[in-house]
Design a protein around this motif. Structure first.
Motif, short mmCIF file in Angstrom:
data_model
loop_
_atom_site.label_atom_id
_atom_site.label_comp_id
_atom_site.label_asym_id
_atom_site.label_seq_id
_atom_site.Cartn_x
_atom_site.Cartn_y
_atom_site.Cartn_z
N PRO A 64 6.70 6.45 -13.05
CA PRO A 64 6.65 5.71 -14.33
C PRO A 64 6.15 4.30 -14.13
O PRO A 64 6.39 3.67 -13.10
CB PRO A 64 8.10 5.72 -14.80
CG PRO A 64 8.92 6.03 -13.62
CD PRO A 64 8.05 6.76 -12.64
N ARG A 65 5.43 3.83 -15.10
CA ARG A 65 4.93 2.45 -15.07
C ARG A 65 5.89 1.55 -15.83
O ARG A 65 6.53 1.96 -16.79
CB ARG A 65 3.56 2.37 -15.71
CG ARG A 65 2.50 3.03 -14.90
CD ARG A 65 1.17 2.80 -15.52
NE ARG A 65 0.15 3.33 -14.63
CZ ARG A 65 -1.12 3.10 -14.77
NH1 ARG A 65 -1.56 2.37 -15.77
NH2 ARG A 65 -1.99 3.60 -13.93
N SER A 66 5.96 0.32 -15.41
CA SER A 66 6.78 -0.65 -16.13
C SER A 66 5.95 -1.91 -16.33
O SER A 66 4.98 -2.15 -15.62
CB SER A 66 8.06 -0.97 -15.35
OG SER A 66 7.74 -1.52 -14.11
N THR A 67 6.33 -2.69 -17.29
CA THR A 67 5.61 -3.93 -17.56
C THR A 67 6.40 -5.10 -16.99
O THR A 67 7.61 -5.03 -16.80
CB THR A 67 5.42 -4.13 -19.08
OG1 THR A 67 6.71 -4.18 -19.70
CG2 THR A 67 4.59 -3.01 -19.68
N VAL A 68 5.67 -6.14 -16.70
CA VAL A 68 6.27 -7.35 -16.16
C VAL A 68 5.85 -8.51 -17.06
O VAL A 68 4.66 -8.68 -17.33
CB VAL A 68 5.79 -7.61 -14.71
CG1 VAL A 68 6.31 -8.94 -14.21
CG2 VAL A 68 6.20 -6.47 -13.81
N GLU A 69 6.81 -9.27 -17.50
CA GLU A 69 6.52 -10.46 -18.29
C GLU A 69 6.20 -11.60 -17.32
O GLU A 69 7.09 -12.10 -16.63
CB GLU A 69 7.70 -10.82 -19.19
CG GLU A 69 8.03 -9.79 -20.23
CD GLU A 69 6.93 -9.64 -21.27
OE1 GLU A 69 6.24 -10.63 -21.57
OE2 GLU A 69 6.75 -8.51 -21.76
#
Length: 82
Positions: A2-7
Motif C-alpha cells: 500500500p502507498r501512503s502520503t507524506v505531508e
C-alpha cells in the motif's frame, strides 16, 4: 504494497526528510575500496570533518533517541557497540 502520503510541511517543521538507499546495489569491490580510501584520506587530512554531538554506549540508545527526537543534539550521534 500500500502507498501512503507524506505531508512535507509536517516533516519540514521537525527538520525531517524521507530518503532511501538500496543496500543491495552491487558495486565492484575495487570501487568500494577506492571510495573507502578516499573517505579515510579526507578524514585524516582534515578536508572532511565530522561533528560528533553525542557518543554513548548501546545501553543509552533510548536516551540518545529521545534527545534526537527532541532536537537536543547537534552533530552526529554515535552508539558504541561492545
Amino acid at each position: 504494497m500500500p502507498r501512503s502520503t507524506v505531508e512535507v510541511e509536517t516533516l519540514d517543521a521537525k527538520s525531517l526528510k524521507v530518503s532511501a538507499y538500496w543496500l543491495r546495489m552491487p558495486h565492484p569491490a575495487a570501487l568500494q575500496r577506492r571510495a573507502r580510501e578516499a573517505l579515510g584520506s579526507a578524514l585524516a587530512g582534515g578536508q572532511l570533518r565530522v561533528k560528533l554531538g553525542l557518543v554513548v554506549g548501546l545501553e543509552e540508545a533510548a536516551q540518545a533517541h529521545q534527545r534526537l527526537e527532541s532536537r537536543a543534539t547537534v552533530g552526529k550521534v554515535v552508539l558504541r557497540v561492545p
